[in-house]
Design a protein around this motif. Structure first.
Motif, short mmCIF file in Angstrom:
data_model
loop_
_atom_site.label_atom_id
_atom_site.label_comp_id
_atom_site.label_asym_id
_atom_site.label_seq_id
_atom_site.Cartn_x
_atom_site.Cartn_y
_atom_site.Cartn_z
N THR A 46 -12.72 30.84 47.34
CA THR A 46 -11.83 29.89 46.69
C THR A 46 -11.86 28.57 47.43
OG1 THR A 46 -9.48 29.45 46.26
CG2 THR A 46 -9.97 30.92 48.07
N HIS B 288 -8.41 23.58 48.24
CA HIS B 288 -7.50 22.80 47.40
C HIS B 288 -8.28 22.37 46.16
CE1 HIS B 288 -4.74 19.40 46.29
NE2 HIS B 288 -3.84 20.28 46.70
N TYR B 289 -7.56 21.91 45.14
CA TYR B 289 -8.23 21.51 43.90
C TYR B 289 -8.61 20.03 43.88
CZ TYR B 289 -3.30 20.42 42.88
OH TYR B 289 -2.01 19.96 42.95
N TYR C 121 -8.66 24.47 38.31
CA TYR C 121 -7.93 25.13 39.40
C TYR C 121 -6.48 24.66 39.45
CZ TYR C 121 -11.51 27.91 41.78
OH TYR C 121 -12.43 28.88 42.10
N LYS C 122 -6.27 23.38 39.23
CA LYS C 122 -4.90 22.85 39.27
C LYS C 122 -4.01 23.54 38.25
CE LYS C 122 -2.26 18.53 39.13
NZ LYS C 122 -2.31 17.05 38.99
N TRP D 250 -3.04 26.88 39.93
CA TRP D 250 -2.81 26.88 41.38
C TRP D 250 -1.43 27.44 41.73
CZ3 TRP D 250 -6.70 26.17 44.60
CH2 TRP D 250 -6.45 25.91 45.95
N GLU E 163 1.28 26.72 43.59
CA GLU E 163 1.80 25.55 44.29
C GLU E 163 2.76 25.93 45.41
OE1 GLU E 163 0.74 22.64 44.04
OE2 GLU E 163 -0.21 22.43 42.08
N SER F 141 -5.03 29.29 45.85
CA SER F 141 -5.42 29.79 44.55
C SER F 141 -4.86 31.19 44.33
CB SER F 141 -6.95 29.83 44.44
OG SER F 141 -7.46 30.89 45.23
#
Length: 353
Positions: free
Chosen positions: A35, A38-39, A85-86, A89, A91, A96
């Motif tokens: 993964t 971050h996106y 991915y966002k 995600w 958060e 992920s």
């Protein structure tokens, strides 16, 4: 999870300057695909570069592939992949879903191993691409006293682009160890009865929650170029067998279940039928209610949460489909943890009592 708190000590009969040695343990190292951290653009680019530079994944000659990858694909794709991915995600934990679920699976399996073997076995996880790296976890296990390591790629089916590349990375990590531990690799477990049972139970739960039952269950597996099958990769055959075993366990006729393949990439022909096209065809044939399950994934990830539950759902609904149900991966479901723990126990035979 890895417990490296055991204090190392000098051997009782060793000289005063003998290096301290940790108590001997057996390590179980779970491995998943990986993964991005971050996106955003640069973490996505680093992750995609590592993934798409793997010759097990893309086997085109480097002189032909790398200029295209570095010059075009990695300039644009981090933006589109990052957006995907966002959309899924976690958060709250800033990671992920695959990372979150793999941690949960590892903790659950570690508890099972602790209950069965006590402190003889330690359990941790690594990723083939991204963090935590396979190399870092092998180093940590060896440092913690693991003289034997069972490496477990979390893929029910064997494929060169999944199981084999995970194994490659594990063996590379062993090459850097001055004192290599004894190693075992877990075989694919696609026909393990407890795994099929866990799959069947997840389908039964999914159907029981619906007021109207689906017309058909689409069993969608990650795809691969058809050329790989012709070169001897057993993945396609193992997927077909999983569908058959699942159908037999459910007691269904062949008309209630179908096998498809998703995640097509590049210009060449991949394993067919393609999920995104087949669900649209089902809708046009009058099958307005479908369920989709993805047995090739041990944990929900970008290919299930975004591709199936968004892109493939959209294809079905755009073609006239009315009820689309995604049945989640087995994740940390107790039946799945029991099945994975059973596989681990079988492979630890002779190593621990």
């Amino acid at each position: 999870m890895l417990d490296a708190t055991d204090k190392a000590a000098r051997p009782a009969h060793g000289p005063s300057d003998h290096p301290a040695i940790s108590a001997t343990k057996v390590g179980v190292l779970l491995a998943n695909l990986g993964t991005p951290d971050h996106y955003s653009y640069w973490p996505m680019r680093r992750y995609l570069n590592e993934f798409l530079s793997d010759t097990r994944v893309i086997d085109y000659p480097k002189w032909k592939w790398q200029p295209l990858l570095q010059g075009i694909i990695l300039t644009k794709r981090p933006f589109s992949s990052g957006a995907n991915y966002k959309s899924i995600w976690n958060e709250e934990l800033n990671e992920s879903p695959l990372m979150t679920i793999t941690k949960q699976q590892t903790a659950a399996i570690a508890a099972k191993m602790q209950a069965r073997y006590g402190d003889q076995v330690m359990v941790d996880f690594c990723m083939r691409y991204g963090n935590p790296s396979t190399k870092s976890k092998v180093e940590a296990m060896v440092k913690a006293g693991c003289r034997k390591i069972l490496f477990f790629p979390l893929y029910p089916h064997y494929a060169g682009a999944t199981s084999a590349t995970a194994n490659d990375q594990f063996f590379r990590a062993l090459m850097d160890e001055a004192w290599q531990p004894t190693a075992r690799v877990v075989d694919p477990y696609f026909e393990q009865p407890s795994y099929i049972e866990a799959l069947a139970q997840s389908v039964e739960r999914g159907y029981a929650a619906l007021a109207e039952k689906p017309d058909i269950l689409v069993v969608s597996y990650h795809g691969m170029p058809k050329r790989y099958l012709m070169q001897g990769d057993p993945y396609h055959c193992q997927c077909q067998k999983t569908t058959r075993l699942l159908r037999e366990r459910l007691g269904w006729g062949e008309d209630r279940i179908t096998t498809t393949f998703q995640s097509v990439f590049g210009p060449e022909e991949w394993l067919k039928p393609y999920t995104v096209e087949h669900v649209a065809e089902l809708a046009k044939q009058g099958k307005k209610k479908i369920a989709v399950i993805a047995p090739a994934f041990s944990a929900d990830c970008i290919e299930t949460l975004e591709e199936i539950n968004e892109e493939i759902r959209e294809s079905f609904e755009h073609a006239g489909g009315e009820q689309f149900t995604y049945i989640p991966c087995l994740n940390d479901d107790p039946a799945h943890i029991d099945a994975l723990s059973e596989v681990i126990g079988q492979n630890l035979a002779g190593w621990v009592s």
